[in-house]
Every structure is written in C-alpha cells, then in structure tokens.
Enzyme design. Sequence first.
Site, mmCIF file in Angstrom:
data_model
loop_
_atom_site.group_PDB
_atom_site.id
_atom_site.type_symbol
_atom_site.label_atom_id
_atom_site.label_comp_id
_atom_site.label_asym_id
_atom_site.label_seq_id
_atom_site.Cartn_x
_atom_site.Cartn_y
_atom_site.Cartn_z
ATOM 1 N N ASP A 321 0.830 -1.199 0.000
ATOM 2 C CA ASP A 321 0.000 0.000 0.000
ATOM 3 C C ASP A 321 0.871 1.260 0.000
ATOM 4 O O ASP A 321 1.930 1.292 0.617
ATOM 5 C CB ASP A 321 -0.887 -0.038 1.244
ATOM 6 N N GLU A 350 1.831 -0.029 -4.837
ATOM 7 C CA GLU A 350 0.847 0.965 -5.265
ATOM 8 C C GLU A 350 1.586 2.279 -5.525
ATOM 9 O O GLU A 350 1.975 2.985 -4.597
ATOM 10 C CB GLU A 350 -0.221 1.162 -4.193
#
Length: 610
Positions: A321, A350
Amino acid sequence: MKKLLFSLLVSVSAFAQVDRVEPPFWWSDMTHNEVQIMFYGKNIAQNEVTVSNGIVIKGIQKTENPNYVFVTIDTQNSPAQDLVFTFKNGKKSFTQNYALKSRKENSRFRKSFDSSDLIYLIMSDRFTNGNPNNDNNDKLTEKANRSNKDGRHGGDIEGIIKNLDYIQSLGATAVWPTPLCEDNDERGSYHTYGQSDVYKIDARFGTNEDYVRMSAELHKRGMKNIMDYVTNHWGYKHWMMSDLPTYDWIHQFPGYAQTNYRMAAQFDTNASKKDFDLCMDGWFVKSMPDLNQSNPLVLNYLIQNAIWWIEYADLDGFRVDTYSYNDKTAIAKWTKSITDEYPNFNIVGEVWMYDQAQMAYWQKDSKIGAIQSFNSNLPSVMDFTLQEAIANGVFNEDKQEWRNGMVKVYENFNNDFLYPNINNLLVFFENHDTNRLNEIYKNDFKKYQMAMTLIATVRGIPQIYYGSEIGMAGDKGKGDGDIRRDFPGGWNGDTNNAFTKAGRTEEQNKFFDFTAKLLNWRKNKTVIHTGKTTHYIPENNVYVYFRYNEKESVMVVVNNNEEKQTFKTNRFAENIKKYQSGKDIFTEKTFDLKNDITIDGKSVLILELK
C-alpha cells in the site's frame, strides 16, 4: 504454606516483565541469519540479557524508553530449538522462552505470482461472512453494523475459504484480500489499513491459524495468496502509539502534519526540500501515523515482520500500500531485503501516478531511476495510466478523434519502452479505491466485455475486483462504502446468492459466464502471459493488436465504434504471416484471414490464428 505460596506469586509477577516479544518466533536456517528481537515490558531495559544454547548475541540496543530492549542474535548454523533468554537485574532475574523453527522445504525459492496469474481482489469485510460468531470481539472497539455502509459488515477469512471454489471457477489463480491484521479504530476499521497489531490477524476476520489455513487451501487448488502489506503507516490505535520505543519511531512535526500527496516531489529536481520532506514524512491521514523507516530500528522491524508473515503463512507475494509515500531509500532496502531472502518473490507496489515515466521510475532496474542513482528494487508497479483511460470513459467515446477513443488505449502502450519489465505490470480497470467499472458504464455489458478483454489479453498481470464479474456497481461519489458493497449471497438471509449459477440472476450469469470463459481460456495461454505485442494505430475506433511467440499467435480486435466495422486484413500481414484463419474463442466462429473481417459495433474478437 499459603503465605509462602502468596509470597512466591507476588515475586514472580513483580519480575515477569515481558509483555510482548516480536517477532514471536523465528527460523533457524534463514539466509539472513541475524534476527533482532524486540522485548517489551516495564523497565525491561534495566536488565542484563543472556541467551542459552551457545547462541551468540550480536548486539543489544536500548532506547530512551526503558520499556524496550532490542536483542540481535546470530542463528547461523543453529538447529531448530527452544531458546531461553534470561533477564537479570542484580539478584533478581526472570526468563523468556523463544523458539527457532525449521523452515518449509525450499521455502527460499517459493514461486510467486506472475503474468500467468489472474488476481482476484477482495474487500475482506464485504465478501462473505463465513463465521457470524466472530463479527464482534470484546477487546476490539467497533462492532458489526451491516446497515452502516462505512462500518464493519462481518466478512471474514472463513468466508473466503468457503468460496475458493467459486473464485477458482472464475479463472482466478491468486487472491489478494485487503489487509487482515488487527485494526482497532473506533470507526471505519473494516478496511484495516490503519493497523493496531501487525503480528495478529483481526479477531473479527479470524485467527492467525485461520489465515495459515487459507493459504493452505489456496495451495491445494494451485492458487496463490498475496498479502496486502502496509509499510508507510499504522493506525493511531497501534499498541506502540501509547508507549513509543523512540520519539522518532514515527514522523513528528511535532505531532501531526499531513502529506502533500505530491509523489513527484520524490524525484523532482526542482522540488523544495520542504515539499520533498512532507511528501515522504507527512501522515497519509490524521488517524494513520507515518512510520519513520529512516530509523534503523523501524526499518528492521518492518523487514522482519514481512519475512515473518511470508514464512509463517506461506505467502506467495505482497501488494504494498502507498509504496511511493515511503522514504524511498529505506523502502528500497526493505524490498531488497525481502527479495534477497526470497529471490522469486514478487511485490507489486501501489504507485498511484498518471505518468508512465514517473511510474517506471519505481520499477526495479529502471533506467529513469538510474539517472538519480536510485533503484527501488520493486519488481512490479500498477498500470494506473491504463486504468485512468478506462475509468475516464474511453468506451463511451464512440467516434475516434486525434486524442479520443481507442487512441487513448493505443497511446498507453506506446510508452512500454520506459518499463524495465512490462510483463510484471499489474493491469486493472478498478480496485477498492476507485469508481466501479459497472458504475462508470451503467452496467453496459458490451463495454464491460471490451474492458475485461483488454486487461485479460494485454501484457502484464491482470487484476479484477470482487463482484465485477456479476455486474456489481458502486459510486465513489457516495463514499468508499458504496464501492465496497457486500457480495450478494455472502450473508445468511441474502435473497440473491451470486456464488451459484442457480442463485444468480440472468443478468449476473451473463456477466459471470463471459468472464469465466475469458479468464479460464487465458489461464493456459503462454502466448498471452509472456508473448510479444504488436499493435496498430486504431482506425474508425477499431483497435487491433497481436500477442505472439514462436509457437502461436492471437489477434485481438476491439471495436469501440457503435457501428459495425469491416476492415481489410492485408494491413496486418506482418503478423498474420502464413496463418490462414482465426477462430474466435467466444463464438468459435472461424474467419478466413484472406478476406475482410466484419465486427459488430461495441464488441470484441479474440482470434486464435491457425
């Protein structure tokens, strides 16, 4: 006798100071043979520390907080065994057991996810409630409330396990659930990106043992388990936040300052230092303290936690993330440490940017990053520019113009030369943070077919988001809860059970049957997994590309024009070569490649060339 027993109990409780040990155990035969064990307890740093069985203590590090001590031991050539740590302060002492376990055979060289896979992304709280008994937990604040679209609904690990056959029947080969570790925020904890304990599965999802069982069930089916890992931040309810090991364990200004979200500041040669620092060090949101990976203790803690989960839960990959919000030097070390231990392990970060050069900067061995002597070591990034083109309504652009229509998709692949490894890009048209495809295109099945065909047949690793395969929609404008709806049939009492053919509506079966046929076809197509690509400038909003290798060739035609289109095949002679015909995988209709091809409006062809 009672008085003596009471006296002994008091004595034991007074000195049994270890409240937490992290990692809770380790393995004896790791390539990285040193492990730094964090012991936490009241004034524990006042003790001298020794360990049994001839294990060498390489270092003892104390901080300004006397409740922590970090002990580094060398496990090289040590067998699996139970160790005993002794903590002594003058004449007083206590002990703590610690296990060194044996690794799974060939653990170091585990196979990870790659372009042969199709990843199924699950919002863990919203997929299926397999065990209603764990919906609430006395030790965790937020309770289940399915009527609140931003609350906990009760989806759990058991629900995922019970529906692995469904996921497999769709053609998916890997599962990516959103984070499952504990998140004890009072509100919005269902997404679990603000974790309060990174060594413990949230009890409302299940137990650590349930998570290990999920991995085993996936592996029985030849499928893979990808953990959603968060390096950038924890939740403000993380257990350390009330007693930080060091003041600079998190970024403080002092206290809170929010990131500017301008990730380009990480490599912008014109950026001010203030903007550069705030991008990396600012908090993502106020409830998520930003971890200071430049602190060696923090970085090592995160490295060991990641390796612990890989080894313990037998993981097959990470999705990380907010990767590009981390301290870029430190996160590169984190990534390299993991891939050094597991050379085949894939990690997709990400990197939510809309510029190919900027995204390529973050992929391992990037020539763009090398300009600044930077290598992220990150094997895979997400193709957000392709997602942007689809999400911005490219399939609503019926007529081709210089910059509109299928030219947008074509131009996305013009820049593939920027990426060091195009087969290791994650391709998708939506995820848990974006608007739903079926919302954007109002459940137009033809436009869904075009989008799904595209990500299933271009280079890279396709990822789909749970429920799209049955036509689930959701409007991000109404809040994140609306794009994270419950999967129908996942809760007792649901009138529509979309996990079964009989339980699905006619419309849901139309979406599912198309998706399953396409993805199960892709599963065994090496030419799609690793083949080369040649594409042609779209004409009349018709985009044609070939995926090919030495053994086979596939011709993909996407007609984004509302009208039926006929085109001559001699334009594609360099790819058609000696092939005589092409058989459409959906209709099984055969096309003579010497003749013109006609394709219906807003439709696709996938032709296996013969």
